[in-house]
Design a protein around this motif. Structure first.
Motif, PDB file in Angstrom:
ATOM      1  N   PRO A  79      29.735  20.838  28.379  1.00 29.58           N
ATOM      2  CA  PRO A  79      29.052  20.651  29.661  1.00 29.58           C
ATOM      3  C   PRO A  79      28.968  21.954  30.459  1.00 29.58           C
ATOM      4  N   LYS A  80      28.094  21.968  31.428  1.00 32.60           N
ATOM      5  CA  LYS A  80      27.949  23.121  32.308  1.00 32.60           C
ATOM      6  C   LYS A  80      29.275  23.438  32.983  1.00 32.60           C
ATOM      7  N   LEU A  81      29.585  24.725  33.095  1.00 28.78           N
ATOM      8  CA  LEU A  81      30.846  25.144  33.707  1.00 28.78           C
ATOM      9  C   LEU A  81      30.720  25.202  35.227  1.00 28.78           C
ATOM     10  N   GLY A  82      31.820  24.844  35.901  1.00 27.95           N
ATOM     11  CA  GLY A  82      31.873  24.916  37.356  1.00 27.95           C
ATOM     12  C   GLY A  82      32.966  25.862  37.814  1.00 27.95           C
ATOM     13  N   ARG A  83      33.190  25.896  39.115  1.00 29.23           N
ATOM     14  CA  ARG A  83      34.176  26.817  39.687  1.00 29.23           C
ATOM     15  C   ARG A  83      35.578  26.550  39.137  1.00 29.23           C
ATOM     16  N   ASP A  84      35.946  25.292  38.980  1.00 27.27           N
ATOM     17  CA  ASP A  84      37.285  24.980  38.487  1.00 27.27           C
ATOM     18  C   ASP A  84      37.516  25.546  37.085  1.00 27.27           C
ATOM     19  N   ASP A  85      36.461  25.574  36.273  1.00 28.17           N
ATOM     20  CA  ASP A  85      36.591  26.109  34.914  1.00 28.17           C
ATOM     21  C   ASP A  85      36.849  27.611  34.928  1.00 28.17           C
ATOM     22  N   ALA A  86      36.452  28.283  35.996  1.00 23.75           N
ATOM     23  CA  ALA A  86      36.569  29.737  36.076  1.00 23.75           C
ATOM     24  C   ALA A  86      37.900  30.202  36.642  1.00 23.75           C
ATOM     25  N   ALA A  87      38.724  29.279  37.124  1.00 27.43           N
ATOM     26  CA  ALA A  87      40.024  29.649  37.676  1.00 27.43           C
ATOM     27  C   ALA A  87      41.002  29.967  36.547  1.00 27.43           C
ATOM     28  N   LEU A  88      41.596  31.161  36.556  1.00 27.96           N
ATOM     29  CA  LEU A  88      42.540  31.554  35.518  1.00 27.96           C
ATOM     30  C   LEU A  88      43.853  30.801  35.695  1.00 27.96           C
ATOM     31  N   ARG A  89      44.403  30.351  34.594  1.00 30.77           N
ATOM     32  CA  ARG A  89      45.600  29.514  34.607  1.00 30.77           C
ATOM     33  C   ARG A  89      46.752  30.315  34.002  1.00 30.77           C
ATOM     34  N   TRP A  90      47.534  30.935  34.876  1.00 30.13           N
ATOM     35  CA  TRP A  90      48.536  31.901  34.439  1.00 30.13           C
ATOM     36  C   TRP A  90      49.701  31.261  33.699  1.00 30.13           C
TER      37      TRP A  90
ATOM     38  N   GLU B 173      29.133  34.435  34.030  1.00 26.70           N
ATOM     39  CA  GLU B 173      28.969  33.246  34.871  1.00 26.70           C
ATOM     40  C   GLU B 173      29.854  32.120  34.375  1.00 26.70           C
ATOM     41  N   PRO B 174      30.505  31.378  35.263  1.00 26.09           N
ATOM     42  CA  PRO B 174      30.508  31.509  36.736  1.00 26.09           C
ATOM     43  C   PRO B 174      31.397  32.620  37.270  1.00 26.09           C
ATOM     44  N   GLY B 175      32.137  33.322  36.399  1.00 24.48           N
ATOM     45  CA  GLY B 175      32.949  34.462  36.820  1.00 24.48           C
ATOM     46  C   GLY B 175      34.394  34.089  37.056  1.00 24.48           C
ATOM     47  N   ALA B 176      35.303  34.708  36.299  1.00 27.92           N
ATOM     48  CA  ALA B 176      36.729  34.386  36.407  1.00 27.92           C
ATOM     49  C   ALA B 176      37.281  34.825  37.763  1.00 27.92           C
ATOM     50  N   PHE B 177      38.226  34.028  38.291  1.00 24.84           N
ATOM     51  CA  PHE B 177      38.864  34.396  39.553  1.00 24.84           C
ATOM     52  C   PHE B 177      40.296  33.878  39.573  1.00 24.84           C
ATOM     53  N   THR B 178      41.057  34.413  40.496  1.00 25.22           N
ATOM     54  CA  THR B 178      42.401  33.925  40.759  1.00 25.22           C
ATOM     55  C   THR B 178      42.628  33.974  42.259  1.00 25.22           C
ATOM     56  N   LEU B 179      43.643  33.280  42.733  1.00 27.67           N
ATOM     57  CA  LEU B 179      43.927  33.239  44.163  1.00 27.67           C
ATOM     58  C   LEU B 179      45.163  34.068  44.482  1.00 27.67           C
ATOM     59  N   TRP B 180      45.044  34.878  45.515  1.00 26.41           N
ATOM     60  CA  TRP B 180      46.185  35.614  46.067  1.00 26.41           C
ATOM     61  C   TRP B 180      46.314  35.152  47.515  1.00 26.41           C
ATOM     62  N   GLY B 181      47.227  34.231  47.732  1.00 25.68           N
ATOM     63  CA  GLY B 181      47.261  33.551  49.017  1.00 25.68           C
ATOM     64  C   GLY B 181      46.023  32.685  49.139  1.00 25.68           C
ATOM     65  N   ASP B 182      45.257  32.911  50.205  1.00 23.37           N
ATOM     66  CA  ASP B 182      44.020  32.154  50.370  1.00 23.37           C
ATOM     67  C   ASP B 182      42.795  32.979  50.005  1.00 23.37           C
ATOM     68  N   GLN B 183      43.019  34.146  49.386  1.00 22.09           N
ATOM     69  CA  GLN B 183      41.911  35.016  48.983  1.00 22.09           C
ATOM     70  C   GLN B 183      41.586  34.828  47.506  1.00 22.09           C
ATOM     71  N   ALA B 184      40.292  34.699  47.215  1.00 21.48           N
ATOM     72  CA  ALA B 184      39.842  34.638  45.824  1.00 21.48           C
ATOM     73  C   ALA B 184      39.535  36.050  45.346  1.00 21.48           C
ATOM     74  N   ILE B 185      40.103  36.420  44.215  1.00 21.18           N
ATOM     75  CA  ILE B 185      39.862  37.729  43.614  1.00 21.18           C
ATOM     76  C   ILE B 185      39.203  37.522  42.269  1.00 21.18           C
ATOM     77  N   LYS B 186      38.015  38.090  42.093  1.00 21.02           N
ATOM     78  CA  LYS B 186      37.340  38.005  40.805  1.00 21.02           C
ATOM     79  C   LYS B 186      38.014  38.957  39.814  1.00 21.02           C
ATOM     80  N   VAL B 187      38.255  38.463  38.619  1.00 17.97           N
ATOM     81  CA  VAL B 187      38.811  39.297  37.553  1.00 17.97           C
ATOM     82  C   VAL B 187      37.678  39.595  36.580  1.00 17.97           C
ATOM     83  N   LEU B 188      37.202  40.818  36.597  1.00 19.98           N
ATOM     84  CA  LEU B 188      36.029  41.200  35.817  1.00 19.98           C
ATOM     85  C   LEU B 188      36.374  41.644  34.405  1.00 19.98           C
TER      86      LEU B 188
END
Length: 305
Positions: free
Chosen positions: A199-210, A227-242
């Motif tokens: 299925p099409k990927l959404g934001r939850d699929d792009a969250a890295l699971r450490w 797309e949709p672009g990997a990211f992780t959270l540092w506090g309440d900030q989203a940081i894209k991991v390229l």
């Protein structure tokens, strides 16, 4: 033959270009309407629309083929060719072309039927992926196939780079199938093997699971790039991991813990750490991970979630 070609994104452009260079006639090109793009929300046509205009081919825009069904049914067409159009083909349009429709799908069917086959193949850690040209039916990517090709995924390639390669090699595959259908020599085979769905990927699929092993974290990062672009959270900030790499020579760290070691930026997983190479903090341009890490607290190791 008289062809109708339907597609929208850049991955469909090589097929349109390849077919336009043959002796077959492209009667119409169907693509999705222009959409607002970028920060300024500029109305932008699809890559297929841009290429069709360059080739001086007649274009129809529609979100669904049913919107233009009356117009299409007035045309005499031998074959429909569809590549990532983004909508299903229903009756009576499905059986309207004399030979029906063929579809270029970027997977080794029946594995990864659906909207995001390359992405799911990378995330799942598959050793290889590919492209399949098959006869379109009412079921999701279920039709008999005419031709396919395979390519290794490797340990470093992203879904974006694989899709770019497959769109070009797959265009040659489509051209060969179209020629064989015109000559009456095409032979279709039934799909065999276990069915998986992409299925099409959404934001939850792009969250890295450490808390996952390093290989799984890295595979997810590559599978959702660009797309949709990997990211992780540092506090309440989203940081894209390229870009990142598995740090096989580094000592283990608690999952999600960020540590600077000799100019490297390491993040703990369930196994080996990942070394961050390029990141993009919220509201800032992309940068080397080492540059971003200079702003981290010196007295403690931050933790990603």
């Amino acid at each position: 033959m008289r062809l109708i070609v339907a597609g929208s994104p850049a991955a469909a452009v090589p097929t349109l270009t390849a077919l336009a260079a043959t002796e077959h006639e492209i009667v119409r090109v169907i693509t999705r309407p222009a959409t607002p793009q970028g920060r300024k929300r500029v109305l932008t046509p699809t890559p297929v629309a841009v290429e069709a205009e360059r080739l001086d081919l007649p274009v129809i825009t529609a979100r669904r083929l049913s919107e233009i069904g009356h117009e299409l049914l007035t045309l005499t067409v031998d074959l429909g060719v569809i590549v990532a159009f983004g909508a299903l083909v229903r009756e009576p349009l499905l059986s309207w072309p004399r030979l029906g429709w063929i579809n270029l799908h970027f997977s080794l069917l029946p594995r990864w039927r659906g909207a995001a086959p390359v992405q799911h193949a990378v995330i799942a850690g598959d050793a290889q992926t590919g492209a399949t040209v098959f006869q379109l039916t009412e079921g999701l990517d279920e039709g008999d196939w005419y031709a396919r090709l395979t390519t290794p995924i490797g340990a470093h390639r992203t879904a974006g780079s694989l899709l770019d390669e497959l769109s070009r090699s797959g265009a040659d595959l489509v051209r060969e199938v179209v020629d064989s259908l015109a000559a009456g020599t095409a032979v279709a085979q039934r799909q065999q093997g276990a069915v998986t769905v992409a299925p099409k990927l959404g934001r939850d699929d792009a969250a890295l699971r450490w808390t996952e092993p390093a290989e799984a974290v890295h595979a997810r990062l590559r599978g959702v790039t660009p797309e949709p672009g990997a990211f992780t959270l540092w506090g309440d900030q989203a940081i894209k991991v390229l870009e990142a790499a598995i740090a096989r020579d580094a000592a283990a760290l608690p999952a999600g813990t960020v540590r600077r070691e000799g100019g490297r930026v390491l993040v703990g997983t369930a196994t080996q750490p990942l070394e961050l190479l390029r990141v993009q903090p919220a509201g800032k341009p992309a940068m080397a991970a080492a540059d971003w890490a200079r702003g981290l607290p010196a007295d403690r190791d931050p933790v990603f979630s």
